[in-house]
Every structure is written in structure tokens, then in C-alpha cells.
Design a protein around this motif. Structure first.
Motif, PDB file in Angstrom:
ATOM      1  N   SER A  22      -4.420   1.218   5.289  1.00  0.00           N
ATOM      2  CA  SER A  22      -4.779   0.247   6.325  1.00  0.00           C
ATOM      3  C   SER A  22      -4.093  -1.053   5.970  1.00  0.00           C
ATOM      4  CB  SER A  22      -6.293   0.067   6.420  1.00  0.00           C
ATOM      5  OG  SER A  22      -6.839  -0.413   5.212  1.00  0.00           O
ATOM      6  N   ALA A  23      -3.457  -1.659   6.968  1.00  0.00           N
ATOM      7  CA  ALA A  23      -2.612  -2.816   6.705  1.00  0.00           C
ATOM      8  C   ALA A  23      -2.685  -3.794   7.864  1.00  0.00           C
ATOM      9  CB  ALA A  23      -1.159  -2.369   6.502  1.00  0.00           C
ATOM     10  N   ALA A  24      -2.191  -4.990   7.619  1.00  0.00           N
ATOM     11  CA  ALA A  24      -2.094  -5.978   8.688  1.00  0.00           C
ATOM     12  C   ALA A  24      -1.305  -5.379   9.850  1.00  0.00           C
ATOM     13  CB  ALA A  24      -1.422  -7.235   8.173  1.00  0.00           C
ATOM     14  N   GLY A  25      -1.708  -5.763  11.082  1.00  0.00           N
ATOM     15  CA  GLY A  25      -1.191  -5.082  12.256  1.00  0.00           C
ATOM     16  C   GLY A  25       0.185  -5.489  12.726  1.00  0.00           C
ATOM     17  N   ASP A  26       0.908  -6.304  11.974  1.00  0.00           N
ATOM     18  CA  ASP A  26       2.222  -6.749  12.452  1.00  0.00           C
ATOM     19  C   ASP A  26       3.297  -5.715  12.107  1.00  0.00           C
ATOM     20  OD1 ASP A  26       3.692  -8.012   9.731  1.00  0.00           O
ATOM     21  OD2 ASP A  26       1.501  -7.992   9.712  1.00  0.00           O
ATOM     22  N   PRO A  27       4.347  -5.604  12.936  1.00  0.00           N
ATOM     23  CA  PRO A  27       5.397  -4.606  12.710  1.00  0.00           C
ATOM     24  C   PRO A  27       6.108  -4.776  11.372  1.00  0.00           C
ATOM     25  CG  PRO A  27       5.521  -5.450  14.950  1.00  0.00           C
ATOM     26  CD  PRO A  27       4.523  -6.300  14.225  1.00  0.00           C
ATOM     27  N   ALA A  28       6.238  -6.017  10.901  1.00  0.00           N
ATOM     28  CA  ALA A  28       6.949  -6.245   9.638  1.00  0.00           C
ATOM     29  C   ALA A  28       6.222  -5.576   8.479  1.00  0.00           C
ATOM     30  CB  ALA A  28       7.103  -7.744   9.380  1.00  0.00           C
ATOM     31  N   THR A  29       4.887  -5.640   8.481  1.00  0.00           N
ATOM     32  CA  THR A  29       4.121  -4.993   7.421  1.00  0.00           C
ATOM     33  C   THR A  29       4.278  -3.483   7.483  1.00  0.00           C
ATOM     34  OG1 THR A  29       2.505  -6.791   7.323  1.00  0.00           O
ATOM     35  CG2 THR A  29       1.809  -4.651   6.484  1.00  0.00           C
ATOM     36  N   THR A  30       4.235  -2.934   8.678  1.00  0.00           N
ATOM     37  CA  THR A  30       4.420  -1.492   8.831  1.00  0.00           C
ATOM     38  C   THR A  30       5.779  -1.061   8.289  1.00  0.00           C
ATOM     39  OG1 THR A  30       3.005  -1.452  10.794  1.00  0.00           O
ATOM     40  CG2 THR A  30       4.495   0.413  10.497  1.00  0.00           C
ATOM     41  N   ARG A  31       6.827  -1.813   8.628  1.00  0.00           N
ATOM     42  CA  ARG A  31       8.160  -1.484   8.151  1.00  0.00           C
ATOM     43  C   ARG A  31       8.233  -1.587   6.626  1.00  0.00           C
ATOM     44  NH1 ARG A  31      11.385   1.838   8.555  1.00  0.00           N
ATOM     45  NH2 ARG A  31      11.128   1.607  10.814  1.00  0.00           N
ATOM     46  N   ARG A  32       7.589  -2.594   6.057  1.00  0.00           N
ATOM     47  CA  ARG A  32       7.608  -2.779   4.601  1.00  0.00           C
ATOM     48  C   ARG A  32       6.947  -1.585   3.904  1.00  0.00           C
ATOM     49  NH1 ARG A  32       6.592  -7.733   4.772  1.00  0.00           N
ATOM     50  NH2 ARG A  32       4.316  -7.631   4.759  1.00  0.00           N
ATOM     51  N   ILE A  33       5.861  -1.084   4.442  1.00  0.00           N
ATOM     52  CA  ILE A  33       5.151   0.059   3.852  1.00  0.00           C
ATOM     53  C   ILE A  33       5.993   1.331   3.962  1.00  0.00           C
ATOM     54  CG2 ILE A  33       3.135   1.567   4.149  1.00  0.00           C
ATOM     55  CD1 ILE A  33       1.626  -1.027   5.018  1.00  0.00           C
ATOM     56  N   LEU A  34       6.592   1.557   5.134  1.00  0.00           N
ATOM     57  CA  LEU A  34       7.418   2.750   5.306  1.00  0.00           C
ATOM     58  C   LEU A  34       8.646   2.707   4.392  1.00  0.00           C
ATOM     59  CD1 LEU A  34       7.205   3.238   9.176  1.00  0.00           C
ATOM     60  CD2 LEU A  34       5.922   4.421   7.395  1.00  0.00           C
ATOM     61  N   ASP A  35       9.231   1.519   4.205  1.00  0.00           N
ATOM     62  CA  ASP A  35      10.368   1.382   3.285  1.00  0.00           C
ATOM     63  C   ASP A  35       9.943   1.702   1.856  1.00  0.00           C
ATOM     64  OD1 ASP A  35      12.053   0.688   5.325  1.00  0.00           O
ATOM     65  OD2 ASP A  35      11.984  -1.481   4.939  1.00  0.00           O
ATOM     66  N   TRP A  36       8.744   1.271   1.497  1.00  0.00           N
ATOM     67  CA  TRP A  36       8.237   1.553   0.147  1.00  0.00           C
ATOM     68  C   TRP A  36       8.140   3.054  -0.074  1.00  0.00           C
ATOM     69  CZ3 TRP A  36       4.494   4.216  -2.296  1.00  0.00           C
ATOM     70  CH2 TRP A  36       4.208   3.882  -3.623  1.00  0.00           C
ATOM     71  N   PHE A  37       7.612   3.768   0.911  1.00  0.00           N
ATOM     72  CA  PHE A  37       7.484   5.223   0.777  1.00  0.00           C
ATOM     73  C   PHE A  37       8.854   5.884   0.652  1.00  0.00           C
ATOM     74  CE2 PHE A  37       3.112   4.879   2.447  1.00  0.00           C
ATOM     75  CZ  PHE A  37       2.466   5.770   1.597  1.00  0.00           C
ATOM     76  N   SER A  38       9.806   5.438   1.440  1.00  0.00           N
ATOM     77  CA  SER A  38      11.131   6.073   1.407  1.00  0.00           C
ATOM     78  C   SER A  38      11.798   5.890   0.047  1.00  0.00           C
ATOM     79  CB  SER A  38      12.012   5.498   2.514  1.00  0.00           C
ATOM     80  OG  SER A  38      12.308   4.139   2.271  1.00  0.00           O
ATOM     81  N   GLN A  39      11.507   4.794  -0.649  1.00  0.00           N
ATOM     82  CA  GLN A  39      12.094   4.559  -1.974  1.00  0.00           C
ATOM     83  C   GLN A  39      11.310   5.277  -3.074  1.00  0.00           C
ATOM     84  OE1 GLN A  39      12.447   0.293  -2.537  1.00  0.00           O
ATOM     85  NE2 GLN A  39      13.331   0.026  -0.494  1.00  0.00           N
ATOM     86  N   TYR A  40      10.008   5.316  -2.938  1.00  0.00           N
ATOM     87  CA  TYR A  40       9.165   5.873  -3.997  1.00  0.00           C
ATOM     88  C   TYR A  40       9.152   7.393  -3.970  1.00  0.00           C
ATOM     89  CZ  TYR A  40       5.119   6.275  -7.090  1.00  0.00           C
ATOM     90  OH  TYR A  40       4.278   6.570  -8.128  1.00  0.00           O
TER      91      TYR A  40
END
Length: 307
Positions: free
Chosen positions: A257-275
Motif C-alpha cells: 500500500s502506497a501513496a496514490g500518486d503515479p510517481a510512487t507507483t512507478r518507483r515501486i515497480l522499478d524497485w521490483f524490476s531491479q530486485y
């Protein structure tokens, strides 16, 4: 509203609750066990006397004239309280006599409510042969016999099957569309979303939120992201990423669960793609009423207290 307890301070069941329920709406009352839902219903029905404040129904103070209030009320309690050895016809005729429906109108009203809830074909069968869903529909028919302007439904679809629940939802919605007022308590979030025009959420006897279902969902201001992965755990540094509010990990699914802004969503998805390059996105969704409810009332189990 307080309840006295021997050798202990009074139990505050409702604390400064103020609600205004307009005509032509389904008003949903939500809350965990012990939040004050049933106490609120009992106050409206005159089964409890408020220790302070006022309860007004159709302009009538419940404390001053509970008999007059009850002429405007139709109530479907959690327990159907029907007579199993009597037919639907006989149950409704008994209720019509008890509540003073004029003799010349009784048969017409019984026909009307049985047609409304889809039980006319089973009217002469013993209620003990009815399914749970049919009994709930008959309880609703009984509540509507006096043509009340206010209908109180205390968890009306508890334990009924999907088809019966859908039929009850349709009838409840029709009551409000015809100008009646419906007060609904429920523990089913999908029921509240489907039926309620307005919602109030109680916790420990305190009103914690009001609004339409969509308003309450938008106020949470979160996005929920589910990712299938075998590497992320609940103590991962993902939980410390900017914008992440909560992280749970179970059965190979990381739920963020994260802040509802698109930038946060993108940051989380980028983290998964790297990890974890093998991670797969399950879904990104807005909050639902269940998320709102848990956010406001917590996840701890409740076993009692004020009802």
C-alpha cells in the motif's frame, strides 16, 4: 449512551454520535464488533433509553412517544423470529393483527408484500420448510406490512445464499427509490458498496468517518500494488522506500500500500524490476471499502463490548 457496570466505571457504548438520515436513501452503518451498531439500532427502536442526547424519528422524540415512533418503523432484526409451525400467510396475518393493520386491508397488504419478496407461491407452506434466505425475505415482508416510512435492517443478509442476497438487495433498493428511509447495518463491505447512498463507520462507540462509498475510498489516498515474487519478504528494504505505507508478504505475493500518486507507483515497480527480474505484476488497484474499514478500525479481532 452508557451502560452501568457493578464495581467498574460505566461502559460508553456511544460517544456523542450525531447522524442525520434523509428520506429516499439507504444509510449504511458499519463497524467492528462492539462498535455501537446494535446499540444505535436499539435506541432508534426504543428498546434502549439514551442516557443523554435525543433520538428523533420522523420528527418524534423516541423518549417521549416510542409508540408513535414505532408506527413509522419496520424492523428486520438479526434473528428472524418467525413461527416455524405457521405458514407465511399465518405469520403475516398474526403480525398484521398485532400491529393494528385495519381488518379490511390485511389480505391486500399480505398479498402485496409476498409478491414483493417473491414468496407468493409458497405462502401456504410452513415457514420451517423455508431456506434461510426465504426466511429473511419473509422477515422483510413482515416489516413492510405496516407500510413504514423508516425501515431498519440489522445485518439482513447474514448467512443467506448469493441468490437470496441479490433478491434482498433489489427489494431494499426499491424501498429507498420509492421514497422510504433505510438504516442498514452490515459486516459485508460489498453489500455496503452496492446498497448504501451514505455510510457511517463507528469504532468503540465513536463516529470515525461518514460519506458516500466512493468518497470514503478516495479519502484513503492510497494505491495497492500486488506483485508475485519469491524474493521479497515483509522486512525487505522495499518497506522503507519513499511513499510506501505498508508491506505484507504471503504465499509469494508482495502486497504494497502506497501513496496514490503515479510517481510512487512507478518507483515501486522499478524497485521490483531491479530486485527480482522474475517478479510479475498481479495488479494495481484503488482502495475498496474493506481497505477503508481496516484503515480506520484496525485489524485486531473483536469479540465483544458494546454491540
Amino acid at each position: 449512551m452508557e451502560f452501568g457496570r457493578r464495581g467498574a466505571p460505566p461502559l460508553v457504548a456511544l460517544d456523542s454520535l450525531t447522524l442525520d438520515v434523509p428520506h429516499g436513501q439507504v444509510f449504511g452503518l458499519l463497524g467492528p464488533n462492539g462498535s455501537g451498531k446494535t446499540t444505535s439500532v436499539n435506541l432508534l427502536c426504543g428498546l434502549l433509553r439514551p442516557t443523554s442526547g435525543t433520538v428523533v424519528c420522523e420528527g418524534i422524540d423516541v423518549r417521549r412517544d416510542v409508540t408513535a415512533v414505532r408506527t413509522h418503523l419496520g424492523v428486520v432484526p438479526q434473528e428472524t423470529a418467525l413461527y416455524d409451525d405457521l405458514s407465511a400467510d399465518e405469520n403475516l396475518l398474526f403480525h398484521a393483527r398485532l400491529y393494528g393493520v385495519p381488518r379490511g386491508e390485511r389480505r391486500g397488504r399480505i398479498n402485496e408484500v409476498l409478491e414483493l419478496v417473491g414468496l407468493a407461491a409458497r405462502r401456504r407452506d410452513r415457514v420451517g420448510t423455508y431456506s434461510g434466505g426465504m426466511q429473511r425475505r419473509l422477515a422483510l415482508a413482515r416489516a413492510l406490512l405496516t407500510r413504514p416510512s423508516v425501515v431498519v435492517l440489522d445485518e439482513p443478509t447474514l448467512g443467506v445464499d448469493v441468490q437470496s442476497r441479490a433478491a434482498l438487495w433489489e427489494r431494499v433498493r426499491q424501498i429507498a427509490d420509492d421514497g422510504g428511509t433505510v438504516l442498514l447495518t452490515t459486516n459485508y463491505m460489498e453489500e455496503a458498496q452496492a446498497l448504501a447512498d451514505q455510510l457511517a463507520i463507528l469504532d468503540h462507540g465513536v463516529l470515525v468517518a461518514t460519506g458516500t462509498p466512493d468518497d470514503l475510498r478516495s479519502q484513503l489516498g492510497q494505491t495497492f500494488i500486488d506483485v508475485r515474487t519469491n524474493r521479497v519478504t515483509a522486512d525487505s528494504d522495499l518497506a522503507r522506500l519513499d511513499g510506501v505505507i505498508d508491506l505484507t508478504w504471503r504465499d509469494g505475493i508482495a502486497s504494497v500500500s502506497a501513496a496514490g500518486d503515479p510517481a510512487t507507483t512507478r518507483r515501486i515497480l522499478d524497485w521490483f524490476s531491479q530486485y527480482d527480474p522474475d517478479a510479475a505484476l498481479v495488479g494495481v488497484r484503488r482502495p475498496d471499502l474493506n481497505d477503508v474499514f481496516l484503515s480506520l478500525t484496525g485489524r485486531a479481532l473483536r469479540d465483544g463490548g458494546a454491540a
